[in-house]
Design a protein around this motif. Structure first.
Motif, PDB file in Angstrom:
ATOM      1  N   LEU A   1      45.340  28.723  47.564  1.00  0.00           N
ATOM      2  CA  LEU A   1      44.664  30.006  47.745  1.00  0.00           C
ATOM      3  C   LEU A   1      45.615  31.042  48.336  1.00  0.00           C
ATOM      4  CD1 LEU A   1      41.962  31.589  47.655  1.00  0.00           C
ATOM      5  CD2 LEU A   1      41.561  30.767  49.981  1.00  0.00           C
ATOM      6  N   HIS A   2      46.326  30.672  49.389  1.00  0.00           N
ATOM      7  CA  HIS A   2      47.211  31.645  50.028  1.00  0.00           C
ATOM      8  C   HIS A   2      48.367  32.048  49.119  1.00  0.00           C
ATOM      9  CE1 HIS A   2      49.431  27.982  51.037  1.00  0.00           C
ATOM     10  NE2 HIS A   2      50.464  28.729  51.369  1.00  0.00           N
ATOM     11  N   THR A   3      48.877  31.111  48.316  1.00  0.00           N
ATOM     12  CA  THR A   3      49.969  31.484  47.412  1.00  0.00           C
ATOM     13  C   THR A   3      49.484  32.395  46.298  1.00  0.00           C
ATOM     14  OG1 THR A   3      49.686  29.401  46.220  1.00  0.00           O
ATOM     15  CG2 THR A   3      51.413  29.488  47.886  1.00  0.00           C
ATOM     16  N   HIS A   4      48.264  32.186  45.827  1.00  0.00           N
ATOM     17  CA  HIS A   4      47.700  33.100  44.823  1.00  0.00           C
ATOM     18  C   HIS A   4      47.578  34.513  45.402  1.00  0.00           C
ATOM     19  CE1 HIS A   4      46.780  29.873  42.057  1.00  0.00           C
ATOM     20  NE2 HIS A   4      46.232  30.736  41.218  1.00  0.00           N
ATOM     21  N   LEU A   5      47.082  34.614  46.606  1.00  0.00           N
ATOM     22  CA  LEU A   5      46.931  35.931  47.229  1.00  0.00           C
ATOM     23  C   LEU A   5      48.278  36.600  47.486  1.00  0.00           C
ATOM     24  CD1 LEU A   5      44.006  35.047  49.598  1.00  0.00           C
ATOM     25  CD2 LEU A   5      43.970  36.912  47.929  1.00  0.00           C
ATOM     26  N   LEU A   6      49.245  35.832  47.952  1.00  0.00           N
ATOM     27  CA  LEU A   6      50.550  36.414  48.251  1.00  0.00           C
ATOM     28  C   LEU A   6      51.337  36.759  46.994  1.00  0.00           C
ATOM     29  CD1 LEU A   6      51.594  34.230  51.322  1.00  0.00           C
ATOM     30  CD2 LEU A   6      50.833  36.616  51.341  1.00  0.00           C
ATOM     31  N   ALA A   7      51.314  35.873  46.004  1.00  0.00           N
ATOM     32  CA  ALA A   7      52.085  36.130  44.780  1.00  0.00           C
ATOM     33  C   ALA A   7      51.387  37.127  43.862  1.00  0.00           C
ATOM     34  CB  ALA A   7      52.348  34.814  44.044  1.00  0.00           C
ATOM     35  N   LEU A   8      50.120  36.862  43.567  1.00  0.00           N
ATOM     36  CA  LEU A   8      49.400  37.743  42.641  1.00  0.00           C
ATOM     37  C   LEU A   8      48.880  39.009  43.312  1.00  0.00           C
ATOM     38  CD1 LEU A   8      47.354  35.184  40.515  1.00  0.00           C
ATOM     39  CD2 LEU A   8      49.367  36.505  39.819  1.00  0.00           C
ATOM     40  N   GLY A   9      48.836  39.017  44.611  1.00  0.00           N
ATOM     41  CA  GLY A   9      48.383  40.204  45.324  1.00  0.00           C
ATOM     42  C   GLY A   9      49.555  40.983  45.892  1.00  0.00           C
ATOM     43  N   THR A  10      50.160  40.447  46.927  1.00  0.00           N
ATOM     44  CA  THR A  10      51.242  41.155  47.627  1.00  0.00           C
ATOM     45  C   THR A  10      52.410  41.470  46.704  1.00  0.00           C
ATOM     46  OG1 THR A  10      50.656  40.046  49.694  1.00  0.00           O
ATOM     47  CG2 THR A  10      52.846  41.047  49.556  1.00  0.00           C
ATOM     48  N   LEU A  11      52.969  40.454  46.081  1.00  0.00           N
ATOM     49  CA  LEU A  11      54.173  40.671  45.271  1.00  0.00           C
ATOM     50  C   LEU A  11      53.915  41.569  44.076  1.00  0.00           C
ATOM     51  CD1 LEU A  11      55.875  37.149  45.404  1.00  0.00           C
ATOM     52  CD2 LEU A  11      56.430  39.210  46.713  1.00  0.00           C
ATOM     53  N   VAL A  12      52.791  41.373  43.403  1.00  0.00           N
ATOM     54  CA  VAL A  12      52.488  42.227  42.250  1.00  0.00           C
ATOM     55  C   VAL A  12      52.377  43.683  42.687  1.00  0.00           C
ATOM     56  CG1 VAL A  12      50.692  42.827  40.556  1.00  0.00           C
ATOM     57  CG2 VAL A  12      51.483  40.467  40.765  1.00  0.00           C
TER      58      VAL A  12
ATOM     59  N   HIS B   1      41.929  44.258  40.922  1.00  0.00           N
ATOM     60  CA  HIS B   1      41.256  43.886  42.173  1.00  0.00           C
ATOM     61  C   HIS B   1      40.006  43.050  41.898  1.00  0.00           C
ATOM     62  CE1 HIS B   1      43.969  46.105  44.631  1.00  0.00           C
ATOM     63  NE2 HIS B   1      43.570  47.286  44.217  1.00  0.00           N
ATOM     64  N   ALA B   2      39.227  43.450  40.906  1.00  0.00           N
ATOM     65  CA  ALA B   2      38.024  42.686  40.565  1.00  0.00           C
ATOM     66  C   ALA B   2      38.391  41.268  40.142  1.00  0.00           C
ATOM     67  CB  ALA B   2      37.250  43.394  39.453  1.00  0.00           C
ATOM     68  N   GLY B   3      39.415  41.149  39.321  1.00  0.00           N
ATOM     69  CA  GLY B   3      39.861  39.831  38.884  1.00  0.00           C
ATOM     70  C   GLY B   3      40.339  38.975  40.032  1.00  0.00           C
ATOM     71  N   MET B   4      41.055  39.592  40.968  1.00  0.00           N
ATOM     72  CA  MET B   4      41.536  38.850  42.133  1.00  0.00           C
ATOM     73  C   MET B   4      40.379  38.384  43.010  1.00  0.00           C
ATOM     74  SD  MET B   4      44.796  38.242  42.383  1.00  0.00           S
ATOM     75  CE  MET B   4      45.139  38.086  44.138  1.00  0.00           C
ATOM     76  N   VAL B   5      39.430  39.264  43.262  1.00  0.00           N
ATOM     77  CA  VAL B   5      38.288  38.894  44.104  1.00  0.00           C
ATOM     78  C   VAL B   5      37.521  37.732  43.478  1.00  0.00           C
ATOM     79  CG1 VAL B   5      36.023  39.692  44.914  1.00  0.00           C
ATOM     80  CG2 VAL B   5      38.040  41.129  45.237  1.00  0.00           C
ATOM     81  N   ILE B   6      37.273  37.808  42.180  1.00  0.00           N
ATOM     82  CA  ILE B   6      36.526  36.741  41.501  1.00  0.00           C
ATOM     83  C   ILE B   6      37.329  35.447  41.486  1.00  0.00           C
ATOM     84  CG2 ILE B   6      35.567  36.022  39.280  1.00  0.00           C
ATOM     85  CD1 ILE B   6      34.899  39.046  38.838  1.00  0.00           C
ATOM     86  N   THR B   7      38.620  35.542  41.169  1.00  0.00           N
ATOM     87  CA  THR B   7      39.465  34.346  41.091  1.00  0.00           C
ATOM     88  C   THR B   7      39.593  33.657  42.443  1.00  0.00           C
ATOM     89  OG1 THR B   7      40.724  35.234  39.229  1.00  0.00           O
ATOM     90  CG2 THR B   7      41.772  33.489  40.513  1.00  0.00           C
ATOM     91  N   VAL B   8      40.029  34.387  43.454  1.00  0.00           N
ATOM     92  CA  VAL B   8      40.240  33.739  44.757  1.00  0.00           C
ATOM     93  C   VAL B   8      38.909  33.393  45.424  1.00  0.00           C
ATOM     94  CG1 VAL B   8      42.527  34.750  45.072  1.00  0.00           C
ATOM     95  CG2 VAL B   8      40.548  35.871  46.077  1.00  0.00           C
TER      96      VAL B   8
END
Length: 141
Positions: A41-52, A79-86
């Protein structure tokens, strides 16, 4: 729009760090040693969120991406995709640690989030292509 992109990166960083903390503390509290989606979960948020969004911030400064037609749909659908995915990952992972079944609906929701993220990436690349092919030139400062 530059500040919105910056704050998106900051918020995903905070959420990513909190996701890692949640994973560590929940698994420790429940003496859980198995596999769980909370581990990524944290790597998805950091890579797909922060880095992107840090990359999008640079692209915005170079190409003024936010002036393309596809940028706002990209920004909000991402953002919608990230909220639903994570969100799906967090629920599924938490249920796993608690020893409960999550069912197919949770996996389906996470899959829907991934589909929305895919659409968002297409929109991002469409805007970037418009800029690099001079179809929507950058305004002179």
């Amino acid at each position: 729009m530059t500040k919105k992109i910056y704050w998106a990166a900051v918020i995903y960083t905070i959420l990513g760090l909190l996701g890692g903390l949640y994973y560590r503390e929940l698994t420790k509290a429940k003496n859980f040693t198995g596999e769980t989606q909370l581990a990524i979960l944290h790597t998805h948020l950091l890579a797909l969120g922060t880095l992107v969004f840090l990359i999008v911030l640079v692209l915005e400064k170079v190409f003024a991406l936010s002036e393309t037609k596809s940028f706002k749909p990209f920004f909000w659908s991402y953002h919608a995709g990230m909220v639903i995915t994570v969100g799906g990952m967090a629920v599924h992972g938490t249920l796993t640690v608690l020893g409960k079944e999550s069912g197919g609906a949770i996996a389906g929701i996470a899959g829907l989030g991934h589909i929305i993220l895919t659409v968002a990436f297409v929109l991002l690349f469409a805007g970037l292509y418009a800029r690099i092919s001079d179809k929507q030139p950058v305004k002179a400062a």
